[in-house]
Design an enzyme around this catalytic site. Structure first.
Site, PDB file in Angstrom:
ATOM      1  N   HIS A 143       0.864  -1.189   0.000  1.00 29.04           N
ATOM      2  CA  HIS A 143       0.000   0.000   0.000  1.00 29.04           C
ATOM      3  C   HIS A 143       0.901   1.240   0.000  1.00 29.04           C
ATOM      4  CE1 HIS A 143      -3.480   2.342   0.314  1.00 29.04           C
ATOM      5  NE2 HIS A 143      -3.903   2.062   1.531  1.00 29.04           N
ATOM      6  N   GLN A 146      -0.323   4.924   0.888  1.00 32.14           N
ATOM      7  CA  GLN A 146      -0.508   5.145   2.326  1.00 32.14           C
ATOM      8  C   GLN A 146       0.838   5.399   2.996  1.00 32.14           C
ATOM      9  OE1 GLN A 146      -3.623   5.046   4.245  1.00 32.14           O
ATOM     10  NE2 GLN A 146      -2.228   6.026   5.676  1.00 32.14           N
ATOM     11  N   CYS A 278      -3.418   3.307   9.499  1.00 29.23           N
ATOM     12  CA  CYS A 278      -3.850   3.702   8.150  1.00 29.23           C
ATOM     13  C   CYS A 278      -5.363   3.885   8.061  1.00 29.23           C
ATOM     14  CB  CYS A 278      -3.382   2.661   7.142  1.00 29.23           C
ATOM     15  SG  CYS A 278      -3.972   0.991   7.518  1.00 29.23           S
ATOM     16  N   ARG A 306      -3.143  11.662   2.628  1.00 32.04           N
ATOM     17  CA  ARG A 306      -3.366  10.831   1.435  1.00 32.04           C
ATOM     18  C   ARG A 306      -3.628  11.745   0.237  1.00 32.04           C
ATOM     19  NH1 ARG A 306      -5.045   5.622   1.869  1.00 32.04           N
ATOM     20  NH2 ARG A 306      -4.698   5.632  -0.375  1.00 32.04           N
TER      21      ARG A 306
HETATM   22  N1  NVA Z   1      -4.283  -3.908   5.723  1.00 33.17           N
HETATM   23  C1  NVA Z   1      -5.544  -3.255   5.447  1.00 33.17           C
HETATM   24  C2  NVA Z   1      -5.315  -1.851   4.985  1.00 33.17           C
HETATM   25  C3  NVA Z   1      -6.549  -1.092   4.656  1.00 33.17           C
HETATM   26  C4  NVA Z   1      -6.277   0.289   4.172  1.00 33.17           C
HETATM   27  C5  NVA Z   1      -6.299  -4.054   4.407  1.00 33.17           C
HETATM   28  O1  NVA Z   1      -5.684  -4.467   3.413  1.00 33.17           O
HETATM   29  O2  NVA Z   1      -7.488  -4.271   4.585  1.00 33.17           O
HETATM   30  N1   CP Z   2      -6.182   3.651   4.424  1.00 33.09           N
HETATM   31  C1   CP Z   2      -6.932   3.376   3.351  1.00 33.09           C
HETATM   32  O1   CP Z   2      -6.440   3.033   2.280  1.00 33.09           O
HETATM   33  O2   CP Z   2      -8.263   3.566   3.532  1.00 33.09           O
HETATM   34  P1   CP Z   2      -9.433   3.109   2.566  1.00 33.09           P
HETATM   35  O3   CP Z   2      -9.477   1.604   2.590  1.00 33.09           O
HETATM   36  O4   CP Z   2     -10.645   3.732   3.166  1.00 33.09           O
HETATM   37  O5   CP Z   2      -9.156   3.617   1.187  1.00 33.09           O
END
Ligand code: NVA
Ligand code: CP
Length: 319
Positions: A143, A146, A278, A306
């Protein structure tokens, strides 16, 4: 950075994909962080910055999102462009059209594609087929948007990144992978505490350690939350069951029960530590209410950044 160095940097980023921090040099990451901070100032002072007039970003979502969707869409608008929300199920991609054909077709209409999906392979294949920049908006592996916003937030709060200690407590997931790579590239010391069976990917660990060796950073993996958090400038956690792993929720609640970030464990961090997440968060699971809603928490600054960090990425890649 000199004017010439800035121009060289802008030229080197133009047209690139943003699939992971691993593909970016420490200097390029610093450039994006500085640009993000600059664009934030411009936005707050009402100074327009619209290098993407007439350009369109396609945003493919295979998973839910609040922050990613809204911040990309608003960011694109603020840069003078337009964003299209494309749910995978509404695309022919959801009915078996290939990634290659999707990428080729979309490249004829769009100036950039952001994708949130499960398999990291999908993002790589999309980037391979597309002739416009592809941005990773989260996969099961990483990610990076983020992590970029997070390091912008730490830089704003602490005035530096090099030499700081970041502790991550929890699942060895997409989030920690991007944080590890970012910390390594930025010369930070990172400690990760996860229960057995939930370690970060060994390849990302190895790659992060190799990068850390070049920048004066370090990466420690441990089962001991206290060892990880001791003297930390930043304490980070994420959900125990990420998107796509919901069926493992109850098994994970057992595995992670000693891995909650709470008042007891954060007492070992530096007094002025920053708490980060996050989001979305589960209060009472990975983090106590007292910590996430307490005075050290900067979760909404992260969420805000973000917008600014992604504007920097889009402006750099798509201008
Ligand atoms: N590790 C989490 C991050 C969400 C922004 C997921 O992948 O659900
Ligand atoms: N942190 C993040 O990516 O949030 P969302 O899943 O809401 O986009």
């Amino acid at each position: 950075m000199s004017e010439i160095a800035i121009q060289d940097m802008a030229a080197s980023l133009k047209g690139r994909d943003f699939l992971g921090l691993v593909d970016y040099t420490p200097e390029e990451i610093r450039y994006l962080l500085d640009l993000a901070i600059d664009l934030k100032k411009k936005q707050k002072s009402g100074q327009p910055f619209q290098p993407l007039k007439g350009k369109t970003l396609g945003m493919i979502f295979e998973k839910s999102s609040t922050r990613t969707r809204v911040s990309f869409e608003v960011g694109m608008y603020q840069l003078g462009g337009h964003a299209l929300f494309l749910s995978k199920n509404d695309l022919q991609l959801g009915r078996g059209e290939t990634i290659w054909d999707t990428a080729q077709t979309m490249s004829r209409y769009l100036d950039g594609i952001m994708i949130r999906t499960y398999a990291h392979r999908t993002v790589i294949d999309l980037a391979r087929g597309a002739t416009v920049p592809v941005i990773n908006g989260l996969t099961d592996r990483s990610h990076p948007c983020q992590a970029l916003a997070d390091y912008q937030t730490v830089l704003e709060q602490k005035g530096k990144l090099q030499g700081l200690k970041i502790a991550y407590i929890g699942d060895g997931n997409n989030m920690v992978h991007s944080l590890m790579m970012g910390a390594a590239k930025l010369g930070m010391h990172m400690a990760v505490a996860s229960p057995e069976g939930y370690d970060p990917d060994p390849e990302v660990v190895k790659n992060s350690r190799e990068n850390a060796a070049l920048t004066g950073g370090s990466l420690l993996l441990t089962r001991d939350t206290r060892e990880a958090i001791e003297n930390a400038d930043v304490v980070y956690t994420d959900v125990w069951a990420s998107m796509g792993f919901e069926s493992e929720q109850s098994a994970r609640e057992i595995a992670f029960k000693n891995y909650q970030v709470n008042e007891e464990i954060t007492s070992y961090a530096k007094k002025d530590y920053l708490f980060m997440h996050c989001l979305p968060a589960h209060r009472g699971e990975e983090v106590s209410e007292g910590v996430i809603d307490g005075p050290n928490s900067i979760i909404f600054d992260q969420a805000e950044n973000r917008l600014h960090a992604q504007k920097a990425v889009m402006a750099a890649l798509m201008s």
